[in-house]
Design an enzyme around this catalytic site. Structure first.
Site, short mmCIF file in Angstrom:
data_model
loop_
_atom_site.label_atom_id
_atom_site.label_comp_id
_atom_site.label_asym_id
_atom_site.label_seq_id
_atom_site.Cartn_x
_atom_site.Cartn_y
_atom_site.Cartn_z
N ASP A 96 0.84 -1.22 0.22
CA ASP A 96 0.32 0.29 -0.36
C ASP A 96 0.63 1.11 -0.07
OD1 ASP A 96 -1.98 1.97 0.05
OD2 ASP A 96 -3.09 0.95 1.88
N ASN A 203 -7.47 -2.01 7.82
CA ASN A 203 -7.73 -1.50 9.00
C ASN A 203 -7.56 -0.06 8.86
OD1 ASN A 203 -5.07 -0.87 7.53
ND2 ASN A 203 -4.17 -1.37 8.87
N PHE A 205 -9.37 3.83 7.94
CA PHE A 205 -10.85 4.07 9.02
C PHE A 205 -11.10 5.53 8.85
CE2 PHE A 205 -6.95 4.42 12.11
CZ PHE A 205 -7.60 5.87 12.12
N MET A 381 -9.35 1.04 17.36
CA MET A 381 -10.38 2.26 17.53
C MET A 381 -11.07 1.78 18.15
SD MET A 381 -13.46 -0.79 15.48
CE MET A 381 -13.22 -2.30 16.29
N HIS A 404 4.45 4.10 13.72
CA HIS A 404 3.24 4.64 12.61
C HIS A 404 2.00 3.98 13.32
CE1 HIS A 404 2.66 0.58 11.46
NE2 HIS A 404 1.70 0.81 10.40
N GLY A 407 0.36 -1.71 15.90
CA GLY A 407 1.16 -2.72 15.27
C GLY A 407 0.30 -3.81 15.74
#
Lengths: 481, 144
Positions: A96, A203, A205, A381, A404, A407
């Site tokens: 990505d 993941n 969102f 979340m 970042h 994990g």
């Protein structure tokens, strides 16, 4: 036990010594404290060592505290290579390309938004395409798509989706120079045609949040942040387009590795010398995908603003919605760093790692130049996300990079099993968090327990000095694919 | 015979496919992929497509084959139900392997099909094709 071979360097770092594995040219350095060390996977450590064996690697093969096993490179990996003797690897960027995060601030407070939260989440969910098989709102012709690959976020602004001032608040201005649309395969074009302006799944969102803690009041003031303030975080990337570019070039790079006699401990580390046409072509295609991703986040942000305007029946200036910053966390860039006392241009790979440039860096927008680069760290979340700032120490130790995110610690199936018989969305609602997802099992897969606690990850980078905490964000409403 | 099982891996999704020969192995690996995408809801086979792929090795062929199917779903919303491998061979000239197959399926319809995982790519990570007692297995990890 492999972890016995690691050497602790103070509270926040572990060394993977060159003796750990045959072929290592430099040591590995993993930023973890004693607590996170317990989650360290042997396979991820091995990947840090494999990267350390690639030609032209400078200093050390680095990993951030959100390290976990990836393909070839670990997630949370940072590696810089010499422009003459070093390599470029798509595995050091990930599938990505330019997956990243942006944060939008408002002048609304938690109290303003709470009573309308359910509406707001529904509108966001309806306005922004997300999930498996979702169709984008934008239909692109072949020429439009090429324009996106060259212009990045500026393309979206030209279409009326946003403002020129958004671009200066985006890493690299939302556009990398040197993107070459002629290197993109017909397949990648086809795949990207209907996916511009879509969130994706997994993941990725959109989250409505509020600031519940401020650690540095002065920095918060400069960034226009206050306690109780509502923010919107967007986490997505280059969608199927970037994946196709990565898939296409993995084959090219695998052949190149054979051609240039690069010894690969893992096929996903396929690489070519930086100076080779294969590596230069990959970088030009990767930049195109990075630009696609910046346009994507720009479109989604615009629709998120519109959703707020709809729900609160107000104009954009009344809501005070503006972009704080946008960071990439899967990317390779040529940057200037000080190597053995000399300013040197190197190619930095960040895979699941965020740039964290220090105060005074010329690449920072004027408004943040004295402060350092805002770093946005999404959590899971149910718990928290963070705003940090880049530091001089990151420049010295980690090629200006930090963590970042949280994990994963649990596989998706484990999470689904753990969630069996539970209503994850209800549990979150009881805590005041409204979630919407199109995926059948997304909420179970993405539940908090499936992730490391982002607070402990951020704690390590803060203590290590490679970034510093400014504010903590708590989720209120979450839209998942 | 069991066609495939799901592999447990942190962060991603994987399958182990079984087969008594290569054709069956590739067909079952495809079934595993479709299962991950829909979460196992039934798909009808009203449309038939001819799909071909090539790879530098047998493992490479499996990755590029599955990536072909992923591309068709992610780009055109074409969801497979069943794959009939017509030919899987190693050309006498040139290097590598080739496959040609008929893929039966239909267009994705969110009101009818489950939304499982948005699979983005088949990877080389832990990729393995092995044979034990005449039975083939293939482990594939997908990026999602």
């Amino acid at each position: 036990m492999v972890l016995d071979k690691l050497k602790r360097l103070g509270e926040t770092r572990l060394e993977v010594p060159v003796s750990y594995k045959k072929g290592m040219r430099v040591p590995g350095i993993i930023y973890v404290d004693a607590t996170l060390e317990k989650d360290l996977e042997a396979e991820a450590v091995d990947q840090v060592a494999n990267v350390a064996s690639l030609p032209g690697i400078i200093g050390a093969s680095l990993a951030m505290p959100d390290i976990h096993t990836g393909y070839g490179f670990t997630i949370g990996g940072v590696a810089a290579f010499d422009l003459h003797t070093g390599i470029v690897s798509p595995g050091g960027v990930g599938y990505d390309i330019n997956c990243g995060v942006r944060l939008l601030r408002s002048n609304l407070s938690r109290q303003d938004v709470s009573p309308r939260l359910k509406d707001l989440v529904s509108v966001l969910y309806n306005e922004i395409p997300a999930g498996v098989g979702s169709k984008g709102r934008i239909r692109l012709g072949a020429q439009d798509e090429k324009q996106i690959l060259i212009k990045g976020a500026a393309w979206a602004v030209e279409q009326g989706l946003g403002d020129h001032s958004d671009l200066e608040k985006t890493e690299s201005g939302g556009r990398l120079e040197g993107a070459d649309p002629s290197l993109i395969s017909p397949k990648a074009y086809e795949r990207g045609r209907a996916q511009q302006g879509t969130l994706g799944s997994g993941n990725h969102f959109i989250e409505v949040q509020y600031i519940d803690a401020i650690y540095d009041q002065k920095a918060a003031d400069t960034l226009g942040l206050f306690e109780g303030q509502v923010t919107v975080m967007i986490h997505t990337g280059s969608r199927g387009f970037g994946h196709q570019v990565c898939t296409d070039f993995l084959e090219v790079m695998e052949r190149a590795a054979g051609k240039y006699h690069i010894d690969l401990p893992d096929r996903e580390l396929a690489s070519a010398p930086f100076q080779s046409p294969e590596a230069q072509d990959y970088l030009a295609a990767m930049r195109a995908a990075a630009n696609y991703a910046w346009a994507n986040r720009q479109c989604i942000m615009h629709w998120a603003k519109e959703a707020f305007m709809k729900v609160f029946s107000s104009g954009p200036s009344a809501l005070g919605m503006s972009l704080l910053y946008d960071v990439a966390h899967n990317i390779a860039k040529v940057e200037e760093h000080v190597i053995e006392g000399r300013k040197t241009r190197v190619i930095v790979h960040r895979k699941g790692a965020t740039r964290a440039f220090p105060p005074g860096h010329p690449e920072l927008p004027e408004a943040y130049r004295q402060l350092g680069q805002p770093v946005l760290i999404p959590g899971d979340m149910g718990r928290a996300s963070y705003i940090l700032l880049g530091t001089a120490k990151a420049m010295e130790e980690t090629f200006g990079s930090t963590c970042h995110g949280a994990g994963r610690v649990m596989s998706r199936h484990q999470a689904i099993r753990r969630a069996k018989g539970r209503a994850v969305s209800r549990e979150l609602e009881d805590r005041g968090i409204i979630v919407r997802s199109s995926g059948r099992e997304t909420l179970a897969e993405e539940m908090s327990e499936a992730y490391k606690d982002v607070t402990s990850v951020v704690d390590v980078v803060h203590r290590a000095g490679i970034s510093r905490r400014v504010a903590r964000l708590r989720p209120m409403g979450v839209i998942k694919g | 015979m069991q066609r495939f099982e799901l592999l447990d891996i942190t962060g991603d999704a994987g399958i182990r496919a079984f087969g008594s020969d290569l054709k069956e192995l590739f067909s079952n690996a495809s079934a595993g992929l479709f299962h991950l995408i829909t979460g196992g809801s039934p798909v009808s086979g009203t449309i038939a497509l001819e799909v071909a792929a090539e790879g530098s090795s047998l493992e490479g062929l499996l990755v590029s084959w599955l990536n072909e199917l992923i591309f068709r779903f992610d780009t055109y919303g074409f969801l497979g139900s069943r794959v009939v491998v017509e030919d899987l061979w190693k050309p006498s000239e040139g290097k590598g392997w080739r496959i040609r197959a008929k893929v039966f399926g239909e267009d994705f319809d969110p009101s009818k099909h489950g939304r499982g995982l948005l699979i983005k790519a088949a990877t080389y990570h832990r990729l393995k094709i092995a044979e034990t007692d005449g039975r083939l297995t293939a482990d594939i990890i997908f990026d999602i």
